[in-house]
Scaffold this motif. Structure first.
Motif, short mmCIF file in Angstrom:
data_model
loop_
_atom_site.label_atom_id
_atom_site.label_comp_id
_atom_site.label_asym_id
_atom_site.label_seq_id
_atom_site.Cartn_x
_atom_site.Cartn_y
_atom_site.Cartn_z
N HIS A 132 2.54 -46.87 -31.32
CA HIS A 132 3.64 -47.69 -31.84
C HIS A 132 4.73 -46.84 -32.50
N GLN A 133 4.47 -45.55 -32.66
CA GLN A 133 5.51 -44.64 -33.15
C GLN A 133 6.61 -44.45 -32.11
N VAL A 134 6.23 -44.59 -30.82
CA VAL A 134 7.21 -44.35 -29.75
C VAL A 134 7.36 -45.51 -28.77
N TYR A 135 6.40 -46.41 -28.76
CA TYR A 135 6.45 -47.56 -27.84
C TYR A 135 6.50 -48.85 -28.64
N SER A 136 7.14 -49.87 -28.06
CA SER A 136 7.09 -51.20 -28.66
C SER A 136 5.71 -51.80 -28.38
N ALA A 137 5.39 -52.86 -29.08
CA ALA A 137 4.12 -53.54 -28.86
C ALA A 137 4.03 -54.04 -27.41
N ALA A 138 5.14 -54.55 -26.89
CA ALA A 138 5.16 -55.03 -25.50
C ALA A 138 4.90 -53.89 -24.52
N GLN A 139 5.47 -52.73 -24.80
CA GLN A 139 5.24 -51.58 -23.93
C GLN A 139 3.78 -51.12 -24.00
N LEU A 140 3.21 -51.11 -25.20
CA LEU A 140 1.81 -50.74 -25.35
C LEU A 140 0.90 -51.70 -24.58
N SER A 191 -9.60 -55.93 -1.59
CA SER A 191 -8.82 -56.40 -0.44
C SER A 191 -7.36 -55.97 -0.53
N LEU A 192 -6.72 -56.02 0.60
CA LEU A 192 -5.30 -55.70 0.65
C LEU A 192 -4.51 -56.66 -0.24
N ASN A 193 -4.87 -57.93 -0.24
CA ASN A 193 -4.17 -58.90 -1.09
C ASN A 193 -4.31 -58.55 -2.57
N THR A 194 -5.49 -58.07 -2.96
CA THR A 194 -5.67 -57.65 -4.35
C THR A 194 -4.78 -56.47 -4.68
N VAL A 195 -4.74 -55.48 -3.80
CA VAL A 195 -3.89 -54.32 -4.01
C VAL A 195 -2.43 -54.74 -4.10
N ILE A 196 -1.99 -55.61 -3.20
CA ILE A 196 -0.59 -56.08 -3.23
C ILE A 196 -0.32 -56.81 -4.53
N GLY A 197 -1.25 -57.66 -4.96
CA GLY A 197 -1.07 -58.37 -6.23
C GLY A 197 -0.96 -57.41 -7.40
N PHE A 198 -1.79 -56.37 -7.44
CA PHE A 198 -1.74 -55.38 -8.52
C PHE A 198 -0.43 -54.60 -8.46
N VAL A 199 0.07 -54.32 -7.25
CA VAL A 199 1.35 -53.62 -7.12
C VAL A 199 2.48 -54.48 -7.70
N PHE A 200 2.44 -55.78 -7.43
CA PHE A 200 3.46 -56.67 -8.01
C PHE A 200 3.38 -56.67 -9.54
N ILE A 201 2.18 -56.64 -10.07
CA ILE A 201 2.03 -56.57 -11.53
C ILE A 201 2.61 -55.26 -12.05
N ALA A 202 2.36 -54.15 -11.34
CA ALA A 202 2.90 -52.85 -11.76
C ALA A 202 4.42 -52.84 -11.70
N VAL A 203 4.98 -53.47 -10.68
CA VAL A 203 6.44 -53.57 -10.59
C VAL A 203 6.98 -54.37 -11.77
N GLY A 204 6.32 -55.47 -12.10
CA GLY A 204 6.73 -56.25 -13.26
C GLY A 204 6.62 -55.44 -14.53
N ALA A 205 5.59 -54.61 -14.63
CA ALA A 205 5.40 -53.77 -15.81
C ALA A 205 6.55 -52.78 -15.95
N ALA A 206 7.06 -52.29 -14.83
CA ALA A 206 8.16 -51.33 -14.87
C ALA A 206 9.39 -51.92 -15.55
N PHE A 207 9.58 -53.23 -15.40
CA PHE A 207 10.73 -53.86 -16.02
C PHE A 207 10.65 -53.84 -17.54
N VAL A 208 9.44 -53.82 -18.08
CA VAL A 208 9.28 -53.77 -19.54
C VAL A 208 9.84 -52.46 -20.09
N PHE A 209 9.82 -51.41 -19.29
CA PHE A 209 10.26 -50.10 -19.74
C PHE A 209 11.72 -49.80 -19.41
N ARG A 210 12.39 -50.70 -18.73
CA ARG A 210 13.81 -50.49 -18.41
C ARG A 210 14.65 -50.76 -19.66
N GLY A 211 15.53 -49.84 -19.92
CA GLY A 211 16.47 -49.88 -21.04
C GLY A 211 16.46 -51.07 -21.83
#
Length: 115
Positions: free
Chosen positions: A62-70, A95-115
């Motif tokens: 929390h010294q460098v990240y927000s709670a949402a980022q953590l 399954s491929l669907n699980t991997v795709i779903g996790f990738v979408f979650i990771a893409v959404g996570a990237a938005f939390v770190f955008r400016g």
């Protein structure tokens, strides 16, 4: 570029804590014959070590990240560790669907770190 301890430590600690938590939550699935009460007690014992790592990770981070980022870091780590756990420990196919779903979650996570 220098990486600081408060930026890296939470990632390492959260990764370790997630290994414990994944075993606490899902490890018993290989031991379905064990009594539920016993499984709960063992899971609590394992979770204790998860908390011993997760709490300092968030305090330091929390010294460098927000709670949402953590929280976002923790969720991405959780999914990553879970894929390995379910594949290698539970011997389940991801399954491929699980991997795709996790990738979408990771893409959404990237938005939390955008400016």
């Amino acid at each position: 570029m220098t990486v600081s301890y408060p930026a890296v430590a939470p990632i390492v600690l959260l990764s370790l804590s997630n290994v414990f938590m994944t075993f606490a939550w899902y490890g018993h699935l290989k031991h379905k014959g064990a009594a539920l009460f016993t499984v709960i007690l063992i899971s609590w014992g394992i979770a204790f070590f998860e908390y011993c790592l997760a709490v300092p990770a968030n305090r330091i981070g929390h010294q460098v990240y927000s709670a949402a980022q953590l929280k976002t870091i923790q969720e991405v780590i959780t999914l990553t560790i879970f894929v390995g756990f379910s594949t290698f420990y539970l011997k389940e196919t991801v399954s491929l669907n699980t991997v795709i779903g996790f990738v979408f979650i990771a893409v959404g996570a990237a938005f939390v770190f955008r400016g």
